[in-house]
Scaffold this motif. Sequence first.
Motif, short mmCIF file in Angstrom:
data_model
loop_
_atom_site.label_atom_id
_atom_site.label_comp_id
_atom_site.label_asym_id
_atom_site.label_seq_id
_atom_site.Cartn_x
_atom_site.Cartn_y
_atom_site.Cartn_z
N UNK A 162 2.18 1.39 7.43
CA UNK A 162 3.25 2.21 8.07
C UNK A 162 2.67 2.65 9.41
N UNK A 163 1.32 3.29 9.19
CA UNK A 163 1.12 4.04 10.63
C UNK A 163 0.97 2.95 11.88
N UNK A 164 0.59 1.59 11.57
CA UNK A 164 0.11 0.65 12.69
C UNK A 164 1.65 0.10 13.11
N UNK A 165 2.40 -0.07 12.03
CA UNK A 165 3.77 -0.86 12.29
C UNK A 165 4.58 -0.13 13.32
N UNK A 166 4.66 1.16 13.38
CA UNK A 166 5.41 1.73 14.37
C UNK A 166 4.75 1.22 15.76
N UNK B 38 4.95 -9.22 8.26
CA UNK B 38 3.77 -9.05 7.16
C UNK B 38 3.65 -7.75 6.94
N UNK B 39 3.92 -6.82 7.71
CA UNK B 39 3.60 -5.18 7.38
C UNK B 39 4.89 -4.53 6.98
N UNK C 294 -5.27 3.75 -5.80
CA UNK C 294 -6.06 4.43 -4.34
C UNK C 294 -5.81 3.34 -3.36
N UNK C 295 -6.45 2.23 -3.71
CA UNK C 295 -6.70 1.20 -2.54
C UNK C 295 -5.24 0.91 -1.87
N UNK C 296 -4.35 0.65 -2.93
CA UNK C 296 -3.12 0.14 -2.45
C UNK C 296 -2.29 1.09 -1.59
N UNK C 297 -2.46 2.06 -2.18
CA UNK C 297 -1.60 3.24 -1.35
C UNK C 297 -2.27 3.48 -0.07
N UNK C 298 -3.63 3.47 0.17
CA UNK C 298 -4.29 3.63 1.28
C UNK C 298 -3.69 2.32 2.26
N UNK C 299 -3.73 1.36 1.81
CA UNK C 299 -3.10 0.11 2.47
C UNK C 299 -1.79 0.12 2.86
#
Length: 549
Positions: free
Chosen positions: A221-225, A288-289, A211-216
């Motif tokens: 993905x959201x901030x990379x845009x 990195x992301x 769950x932690x990995x998925x959230x990360x």
Amino acid sequence: MLRSLDIHDLLIIDRLELTFRPGLNVLTGETGAGKSILLDALGFVLGWRGRAELVRAGAEQGEVVAVFDLPAGHAGRAVLQEAGLPAGNELILRRVNSSDGRKTAWVNDRRASGEVLRALSDTLVELHGQQDDRGLLNPRGHRALLDDFAQVQGILAEVGAAWSAFGAARKRLAQAEGALAAVQAEEEFLRHAVAELDKLDPQPGEEGVLDSERRAMQAANRIREDILRAHQALGLDGAEGPMRDALRWLEGVADSAEGRLDAPIEALNRALIELGEAEQGTADTLEALDVDPAALERCEERLFAIRALARKHSVAPDELGVLAQDLRTRLEALDGGAAQIVDLRAAMEAARVTHLEACAQLSARRADAAAKLDAAMAGELAPLKMERALFSTQITPAEPGPEGADQVAFTVATNPGAPAGPLNKIASGGELSRFLLALKVCLTRGDTALTMIFDEIDRGVGGATADAVGRRLARLAEDAQVLVVTHSPQVAARGAHHWRVAKAVSAGMTTSSVTPLDPDDRVDEIARMLAGDTITDAARDAARALLDA
């Protein structure tokens, strides 16, 4: 042994104090004089169920006190111990009946229940009459009577223990078969569930990590845009291109501006350097992301699979490992259940065989004792003028149980060639009395713990037969205490101790009295029993003859 009986305000008894002795104690008197009341009084203090109204008219309460000898090893001591009551060589029973019907009992000055009195009664007194309410006529008790005669308590205990072991083995088998049946009913589910859990192989704490990995990854993905858009805005296609154009344009005209453009040109150079650093920083962050979509998909698929399996089995995700182990254990029980059932069936069969072998030994002992009892009864019936009667102890197979595999019944045939049948169905009143007396003589040999009471067991017999009954009662009393209520002079003459029960009316009140008789009084009482109200010298002579016989 019953030593004394004190009665106060009971029925037509004002006050009686009786002292009994070992041997044959005889109570005689006219019909209705109150002999049965003495038995009612004794039964009352022993907790027997009898008359509802016992208190003498005009009295507030009736009371009976009975004193028994209780030697060491007497069965009554065990009853007292179980009830938490004191035990000694003397047992004092006291019971009070109030006029309102309330009954209160004491045992050795301690309050006691009617149940305790009745339990003590079974170890103290036996009452026998033609109706024999103490069990000789009841076929249900014949097996126990034969066992007492055979002295088979040891093998009987072994049979009981073997029966208990067999029952325990049977219970274990039934439980194992039930458990196996329950597991077999869900075998398909168990195998599918274990295969599914083994394939997924969820680990403790794995759901939280996924769950932690998925959230990360989702956050990346959201901030990379936004970072990508910022990087593009900083690059040649964004802010860097116009700024370089502006710098080129200014540097082209700087010589003609007489130094006024030097500062702006320097500022633009510094800005381009800072802009390059910002562009490089965003590029590094983008690298990195950089999330592999396939990795996120794999993470989500495993996370969702674990959660779905947890919901399916109604457990927390971290408990799936424990569930898998539990299901594997149940499958192992299923796989090993058949072998266990075979072992348990073998153990049950061995216990059954052990029980049946013990039953066979007990049956052999009973058969031997039955033959001895029949022979002893033949020896007792002849002196009682029943030499042509046949007593037989019938032993028939019964369903095996804690007391063996035999059914026992005492039967008689009163005449040669006549069919045998139960005592109370075949014998007449006088015959029944003699059968019961003979049977009691045979069964009581060596048993001196009980006080035996015979209530008019000689009814229906007379002459030589009554004399034979009296002699057998005297023989029975040689090693025990026997109380006899009788109307037979032949029986009364055999008594070692004699009491006369009489009734009198004074001031409109009827009372009963009991008088111990000396030798002369005994002659008169037996003469009365022979001749009636008018006692003649001939009757006295006949009485003396009976006493001397």
